[in-house]
Design a protein around this motif. Structure first.
Motif, mmCIF file in Angstrom:
data_model
loop_
_atom_site.group_PDB
_atom_site.id
_atom_site.type_symbol
_atom_site.label_atom_id
_atom_site.label_comp_id
_atom_site.label_asym_id
_atom_site.label_seq_id
_atom_site.Cartn_x
_atom_site.Cartn_y
_atom_site.Cartn_z
ATOM 1 N N PRO A 63 -5.127 -2.349 62.461
ATOM 2 C CA PRO A 63 -5.651 -1.153 61.792
ATOM 3 C C PRO A 63 -4.905 0.131 62.157
ATOM 4 O O PRO A 63 -4.692 0.994 61.296
ATOM 5 C CB PRO A 63 -7.114 -1.104 62.266
ATOM 6 C CG PRO A 63 -7.458 -2.526 62.529
ATOM 7 C CD PRO A 63 -6.212 -3.123 63.112
ATOM 8 N N LEU A 64 -4.499 0.255 63.434
ATOM 9 C CA LEU A 64 -3.726 1.433 63.828
ATOM 10 C C LEU A 64 -2.380 1.484 63.111
ATOM 11 O O LEU A 64 -1.959 2.540 62.619
ATOM 12 C CB LEU A 64 -3.521 1.445 65.348
ATOM 13 C CG LEU A 64 -4.749 1.788 66.194
ATOM 14 C CD1 LEU A 64 -4.436 1.604 67.676
ATOM 15 C CD2 LEU A 64 -5.224 3.211 65.916
ATOM 16 N N LEU A 65 -1.716 0.334 63.022
ATOM 17 C CA LEU A 65 -0.433 0.285 62.312
ATOM 18 C C LEU A 65 -0.612 0.543 60.825
ATOM 19 O O LEU A 65 0.231 1.190 60.189
ATOM 20 C CB LEU A 65 0.247 -1.065 62.545
ATOM 21 C CG LEU A 65 0.808 -1.290 63.953
ATOM 22 C CD1 LEU A 65 1.334 -2.712 64.097
ATOM 23 C CD2 LEU A 65 1.922 -0.287 64.257
ATOM 24 N N ASP A 66 -1.710 0.044 60.253
ATOM 25 C CA ASP A 66 -1.986 0.337 58.843
ATOM 26 C C ASP A 66 -2.082 1.840 58.623
ATOM 27 O O ASP A 66 -1.552 2.374 57.632
ATOM 28 C CB ASP A 66 -3.298 -0.333 58.415
ATOM 29 C CG ASP A 66 -3.096 -1.736 57.855
ATOM 30 O OD1 ASP A 66 -1.966 -2.063 57.463
ATOM 31 O OD2 ASP A 66 -4.073 -2.502 57.818
ATOM 32 N N ALA A 292 -9.734 -9.988 35.287
ATOM 33 C CA ALA A 292 -8.879 -8.810 35.120
ATOM 34 C C ALA A 292 -8.707 -8.125 36.475
ATOM 35 O O ALA A 292 -9.435 -8.414 37.429
ATOM 36 C CB ALA A 292 -9.510 -7.850 34.103
ATOM 37 N N PRO A 293 -7.756 -7.190 36.570
ATOM 38 C CA PRO A 293 -7.554 -6.491 37.848
ATOM 39 C C PRO A 293 -8.813 -5.825 38.388
ATOM 40 O O PRO A 293 -8.969 -5.679 39.609
ATOM 41 C CB PRO A 293 -6.471 -5.459 37.509
ATOM 42 C CG PRO A 293 -5.689 -6.088 36.407
ATOM 43 C CD PRO A 293 -6.704 -6.843 35.594
ATOM 44 N N ARG A 294 -9.736 -5.434 37.527
ATOM 45 C CA ARG A 294 -10.946 -4.733 37.975
ATOM 46 C C ARG A 294 -11.939 -5.649 38.685
ATOM 47 O O ARG A 294 -12.977 -5.162 39.169
ATOM 48 C CB ARG A 294 -11.631 -4.064 36.782
ATOM 49 C CG ARG A 294 -12.137 -5.022 35.722
ATOM 50 C CD ARG A 294 -12.752 -4.271 34.554
ATOM 51 N NE ARG A 294 -13.182 -5.168 33.479
ATOM 52 C CZ ARG A 294 -12.397 -5.595 32.507
ATOM 53 N NH1 ARG A 294 -11.116 -5.213 32.476
ATOM 54 N NH2 ARG A 294 -12.857 -6.397 31.559
ATOM 55 N N HIS A 295 -11.649 -6.941 38.772
ATOM 56 C CA HIS A 295 -12.589 -7.888 39.367
ATOM 57 C C HIS A 295 -12.246 -8.265 40.806
ATOM 58 O O HIS A 295 -12.849 -9.188 41.360
ATOM 59 C CB HIS A 295 -12.665 -9.152 38.508
ATOM 60 C CG HIS A 295 -13.167 -8.888 37.121
ATOM 61 N ND1 HIS A 295 -12.523 -9.346 35.994
ATOM 62 C CD2 HIS A 295 -14.243 -8.174 36.686
ATOM 63 C CE1 HIS A 295 -13.178 -8.945 34.926
ATOM 64 N NE2 HIS A 295 -14.219 -8.237 35.313
ATOM 65 N N SER A 296 -11.288 -7.578 41.420
ATOM 66 C CA SER A 296 -10.918 -7.840 42.819
ATOM 67 C C SER A 296 -10.645 -6.509 43.513
ATOM 68 O O SER A 296 -10.026 -5.614 42.933
ATOM 69 C CB SER A 296 -9.662 -8.715 42.909
ATOM 70 O OG SER A 296 -9.832 -9.941 42.249
ATOM 71 N N TRP A 297 -11.095 -6.403 44.765
ATOM 72 C CA TRP A 297 -10.750 -5.260 45.594
ATOM 73 C C TRP A 297 -9.340 -5.456 46.139
ATOM 74 O O TRP A 297 -8.975 -6.550 46.550
ATOM 75 C CB TRP A 297 -11.736 -5.100 46.743
ATOM 76 C CG TRP A 297 -13.099 -4.688 46.292
ATOM 77 C CD1 TRP A 297 -14.192 -5.479 46.144
ATOM 78 C CD2 TRP A 297 -13.500 -3.363 45.924
ATOM 79 N NE1 TRP A 297 -15.263 -4.736 45.705
ATOM 80 C CE2 TRP A 297 -14.871 -3.431 45.561
ATOM 81 C CE3 TRP A 297 -12.855 -2.125 45.863
ATOM 82 C CZ2 TRP A 297 -15.591 -2.315 45.144
ATOM 83 C CZ3 TRP A 297 -13.575 -1.023 45.459
ATOM 84 C CH2 TRP A 297 -14.917 -1.110 45.103
ATOM 85 N N ASN A 298 -8.567 -4.381 46.143
ATOM 86 C CA ASN A 298 -7.168 -4.452 46.544
ATOM 87 C C ASN A 298 -6.852 -3.443 47.642
ATOM 88 O O ASN A 298 -7.596 -2.483 47.848
ATOM 89 C CB ASN A 298 -6.272 -4.183 45.334
ATOM 90 C CG ASN A 298 -6.274 -5.312 44.339
ATOM 91 O OD1 ASN A 298 -5.332 -6.076 44.239
ATOM 92 N ND2 ASN A 298 -7.352 -5.446 43.572
ATOM 93 N N SER A 299 -5.739 -3.667 48.299
ATOM 94 C CA SER A 299 -5.257 -2.732 49.311
ATOM 95 C C SER A 299 -3.739 -2.821 49.378
ATOM 96 O O SER A 299 -3.176 -3.912 49.332
ATOM 97 C CB SER A 299 -5.853 -3.039 50.683
ATOM 98 O OG SER A 299 -5.229 -2.265 51.687
ATOM 99 N N ASN A 300 -3.089 -1.671 49.491
ATOM 100 C CA ASN A 300 -1.634 -1.619 49.613
ATOM 101 C C ASN A 300 -1.184 -1.257 51.021
ATOM 102 O O ASN A 300 -0.042 -0.848 51.213
ATOM 103 C CB ASN A 300 -1.054 -0.613 48.618
ATOM 104 C CG ASN A 300 -0.995 -1.173 47.207
ATOM 105 O OD1 ASN A 300 -0.475 -2.263 46.983
ATOM 106 N ND2 ASN A 300 -1.548 -0.443 46.256
ATOM 107 N N ASN A 301 -2.068 -1.402 52.010
ATOM 108 C CA ASN A 301 -1.661 -1.112 53.383
ATOM 109 C C ASN A 301 -0.524 -2.035 53.790
ATOM 110 O O ASN A 301 -0.654 -3.266 53.753
ATOM 111 C CB ASN A 301 -2.846 -1.267 54.319
ATOM 112 C CG ASN A 301 -3.824 -0.113 54.165
ATOM 113 O OD1 ASN A 301 -4.707 -0.165 53.315
ATOM 114 N ND2 ASN A 301 -3.659 0.925 54.953
ATOM 115 N N THR A 302 0.593 -1.461 54.177
ATOM 116 C CA THR A 302 1.831 -2.208 54.348
ATOM 117 C C THR A 302 1.758 -3.256 55.449
ATOM 118 O O THR A 302 2.137 -4.415 55.250
ATOM 119 C CB THR A 302 2.988 -1.231 54.650
ATOM 120 O OG1 THR A 302 3.066 -0.269 53.594
ATOM 121 C CG2 THR A 302 4.314 -1.973 54.759
#
Length: 383
Positions: A63-66, A292-302
């Motif tokens: 989490p700190l690196l995120d 569709a894309p609206r049916h999943s939670w997403n995250s772009n944390n590297t």
């Protein structure tokens, strides 16, 4: 007198697209090395609490690196996708997880059989459990592919956590019923993780068995046979645990069960996070709308995306299950988590905090109308 014409100079060709994270994908192999890291840290520092290094790495360091590294919304251009998909380097980044996973398990059994103090042994089991949990994610990536070797490796990766039926249920159950009340792996608005866990574990086992029995019946094979993928998956775990108990002594069995339980807890917490409260609408013919894309939670944390082979770009995975992790895309319309999975897992373990953060996000996603969400009966959303 004719006007002179000039030929425009050719524009320089755009440089080919390069994956800026290409070499970073190898960092995912830090996870199966966690038992060795823990042992080294204990040896150097003399602090036995560092046998719990795996949970500290997963739920504090990541989490700190995120937070420090930030997010990456870049998508590969479509013309680069075929080359990326066929680049075997990316496959080896997942293949190499398995030998490290099992060498680490053997090393842990050696330590457990050597008479570790119980708190230290439990810490090591939790560390190995982190490896087992991420191994289920590695199996998830491999198990969706058509190549036989990848599908077989997926089953081997699942054996450590005793969760081999996931191979059947996830591919043929969850991907069909995702974001519906019928899916045991889709959590409901207002449902706590601790209420979700027994429902999803029991429901996934029942679903996997039903799906496999139906497949075999259609092919006129007996359900109780070597052709049953659920039975062979459980048999693989039985053989693995029996071999380890024979080789290192029965004293390792309690810790094998603990690490497997930790791995399953991580997997099912991620399942809880991925579709919380999201619902596909029914069409006039009674069927559910397409995913569709609206049916999943997403995250772009590297950072967490690198360690989880971009599982957090979950919408694209459900739309294109065969698409390899290095080509999964960010969609602007996909609902976004406030942080990466590592942080959200900890939040999910504390129900009041989870609901205070996520219930309003679900309500905002549905314009304040709770009837459009996948709701838990008798529970009002937190607004």
């Amino acid at each position: 007198m004719t006007a002179s014409t000039t030929t425009p100079s050719p524009q320089p060709a755009a440089p080919p697209w390069r994956d800026r994270k290409r070499h970073a994908w190898l960092l995912g192999l830090a996870v199966p090395a966690l038992p060795f890291q823990a042992a080294a840290l204990v040896e150097v520092s003399g602090r036995h609490v560092l046998w719990w290094w795996g949970p500290f790495f997963a739920f504090v360091i990541i989490p700190l690196l995120d937070a420090l590294v930030g997010r990456d919304q870049e998508n590969p251009p479509e013309e680069a996708v075929p080359l990326l998909e066929n680049d075997r380097y990316y496959r080896w980044c997942t293949f190499l997880y398995l030998p490290l996973q099992y060498v680490g398990l053997l090393y842990a059994c050696l330590l457990w059989s050597g008479g570790m103090a119980v708190p230290d042994a439990l810490g090591l089991a939790a560390t190995v459990g982190v490896v087992a949990g991420v191994a289920i994610n590695t199996a998830h990536e491999l198990g969706h592919k058509r190549e036989t070797v990848e599908r077989r490796l997926a089953r081997i990766a699942l054996a450590q956590a005793a969760y081999g039926h996931f191979f059947v249920e996830h591919n043929h159950g969850h991907h069909v019923r995702v974001a519906t009340p019928e899916d045991p792996a889709s959590s409901r608005l207002g449902e706590s993780l601790w209420a979700f866990l027994p429902r999803t574990v029991a429901g996934s086992i029942r679903s996997a068995w039903h799906l496999e029995a139906r497949r075999l019946n259609r092919r006129r094979h007996r359900t109780w046979s070597h052709r049953n993928d659920v039975l062979t998956a459980w048999g693989l775990t039985l053989v693995l645990f029996a071999a380890l108990a024979t080789g290192f002594g029965p004293g390792v069995l309690p810790y094998l069960f603990v690490q497997a339980a930790c791995g399953v807890l991580l997997l099912e917490t991620v399942n809880y996070i991925e579709h919380y409260g999201l619902l596909r609408e029914r069409r006039p013919d009674g069927r559910y709308e397409r995913v569709a894309p609206r049916h999943s939670w997403n995250s772009n944390n590297t950072t967490s995306n690198i360690l989880l082979y971009q599982l957090q770009r979950h919408s694209d995975h459900h739309a294109n299950p065969l698409r390899r992790y290095q080509t999964l895309r960010h969609f602007e319309e996909a609902p976004q988590l406030p942080s990466g999975y590592a942080s959200m897992i900890v939040l999910a373990w504390v129900t009041p905090l989870w609901r205070r953060v996520m219930d309003p996000k679900v309500m905002a996603h549905y314009g304040g109308d709770p009837t459009r969400a996948n709701r838990h009966h008798g529970v009002r959303p937190v607004t």
